[in-house]
Design a protein around this motif. Structure first.
Motif, PDB file in Angstrom:
ATOM      1  N   LYS A  78       0.820  -1.214   0.000  1.00  0.00           N
ATOM      2  CA  LYS A  78       0.000   0.000   0.000  1.00  0.00           C
ATOM      3  C   LYS A  78       0.853   1.262   0.000  1.00  0.00           C
ATOM      4  N   VAL A  79       1.887   1.271   0.832  1.00  0.00           N
ATOM      5  CA  VAL A  79       2.775   2.439   0.902  1.00  0.00           C
ATOM      6  C   VAL A  79       3.577   2.580  -0.391  1.00  0.00           C
ATOM      7  N   GLU A  80       4.075   1.462  -0.909  1.00  0.00           N
ATOM      8  CA  GLU A  80       4.838   1.492  -2.157  1.00  0.00           C
ATOM      9  C   GLU A  80       4.006   2.078  -3.291  1.00  0.00           C
ATOM     10  N   LYS A  81       2.764   1.633  -3.387  1.00  0.00           N
ATOM     11  CA  LYS A  81       1.878   2.106  -4.453  1.00  0.00           C
ATOM     12  C   LYS A  81       1.542   3.586  -4.275  1.00  0.00           C
ATOM     13  N   SER A  82       1.283   4.006  -3.051  1.00  0.00           N
ATOM     14  CA  SER A  82       0.914   5.398  -2.772  1.00  0.00           C
ATOM     15  C   SER A  82       2.026   6.368  -3.105  1.00  0.00           C
ATOM     16  N   LEU A  83       3.272   5.968  -2.802  1.00  0.00           N
ATOM     17  CA  LEU A  83       4.415   6.871  -2.954  1.00  0.00           C
ATOM     18  C   LEU A  83       5.238   6.631  -4.212  1.00  0.00           C
ATOM     19  N   GLY A  84       4.996   5.518  -4.887  1.00  0.00           N
ATOM     20  CA  GLY A  84       5.809   5.203  -6.055  1.00  0.00           C
ATOM     21  C   GLY A  84       7.236   4.854  -5.687  1.00  0.00           C
ATOM     22  N   ILE A  85       7.409   4.222  -4.526  1.00  0.00           N
ATOM     23  CA  ILE A  85       8.734   3.807  -4.078  1.00  0.00           C
ATOM     24  C   ILE A  85       8.723   2.304  -3.849  1.00  0.00           C
ATOM     25  N   GLU A  86       9.889   1.750  -3.515  1.00  0.00           N
ATOM     26  CA  GLU A  86       9.989   0.324  -3.249  1.00  0.00           C
ATOM     27  C   GLU A  86      10.657   0.071  -1.905  1.00  0.00           C
ATOM     28  N   ALA A  87      10.111  -0.886  -1.164  1.00  0.00           N
ATOM     29  CA  ALA A  87      10.792  -1.363   0.038  1.00  0.00           C
ATOM     30  C   ALA A  87      12.104  -2.016  -0.387  1.00  0.00           C
ATOM     31  N   VAL A  88      13.025  -2.128   0.535  1.00  0.00           N
ATOM     32  CA  VAL A  88      14.350  -2.665   0.202  1.00  0.00           C
ATOM     33  C   VAL A  88      14.464  -4.116   0.661  1.00  0.00           C
ATOM     34  N   SER A  89      15.478  -4.779   0.152  1.00  0.00           N
ATOM     35  CA  SER A  89      15.854  -6.095   0.661  1.00  0.00           C
ATOM     36  C   SER A  89      17.299  -6.023   1.129  1.00  0.00           C
ATOM     37  N   LYS A  90      17.642  -6.877   2.054  1.00  0.00           N
ATOM     38  CA  LYS A  90      19.013  -6.900   2.582  1.00  0.00           C
ATOM     39  C   LYS A  90      20.022  -7.142   1.457  1.00  0.00           C
TER      40      LYS A  90
END
Length: 209
Positions: free
Chosen positions: A164-176
């Protein structure tokens, strides 16, 4: 509506909802920041930089750790710069802190200036992540360390947690693995990752050769 307006102001806070977002960030990221800073050695004579200083809480925490060094904060948002200056008024008056409006893509500092650089919950918004990391590398001293701090971390257990946050902001969560890989490509070494299983938090330290 409130959630939507707050999220809209996560990247570059402005106006009333930007002020609310800054207040929320200062409160919500404080424990995360304390946990992450515990993984970074900060000597009292260090020069430090906080990228994406938001409401100024991390700058304040760094000032408490540094004696005769100096803490700089930069943010792309004019409102964040204003709020960070207000929170760190005394630190600025005594010459311990300096706050500037600037982008991570073009930092207003000479080469090899900082012993430590922190970035708390801001990497997602960097416009050109690989080249921005190279720009950060430029202003680090040899042997200096970068600390990246994340709450939005992809995991196999909860792959859709941040959708939901990724879609709202056009960003991506990270991976290690992804963070380690891009740091290596940007020229960093001695990369170490730390995770807090109970929260899913991640912080990563990386060193300039």
């Amino acid at each position: 509506m409130k959630y939507h307006k707050l999220v809209e102001n996560a990247g570059r806070p402005q106006g009333f909802w930007g002020k609310m977002m800054i207040k929320a960030m200062n409160k919500g990221h404080s424990e995360l920041t304390d946990w992450a800073l515990a993984h970074l050695e900060i000597k009292r004579n260090y020069n430090a930089l906080d990228i994406g200083c938001g409401g100024g809480k991390t700058v304040s925490k760094l000032c408490k750790k540094i004696g005769n060094g100096k803490v700089f904060g930069v943010d792309f948002s004019e409102l964040c710069v204003e709020k960070t200056k207000k929170l760190n008024k005394n630190n600025i008056m005594c010459g311990k802190a300096s706050i500037l409006q600037a982008s991570v893509s073009s930092l207003p500092f000479e080469d090899n200036k900082f012993d430590v650089i922190t970035a708390v919950e801001t990497f997602y918004f960097w416009p050109d992540k690989l080249n921005d990391l190279k720009e950060v590398y430029r202003v680090l001293k040899s042997g200096g360390k970068l600390l990246l701090v994340f709450e939005m971390v992809k995991s196999e257990d909860e792959p859709h947690k941040w959708d939901k946050v990724e879609k709202s902001l056009g960003i991506e969560a990270v991976s290690k693995d992804g963070i380690v890989d891009i740091l290596l490509h940007a020229g960093y070494q001695n990369i170490r990752t730390y995770s807090k299983s109970s929260t899913g938090w991640l912080c990563v330290t990386a060193e300039k050769e």
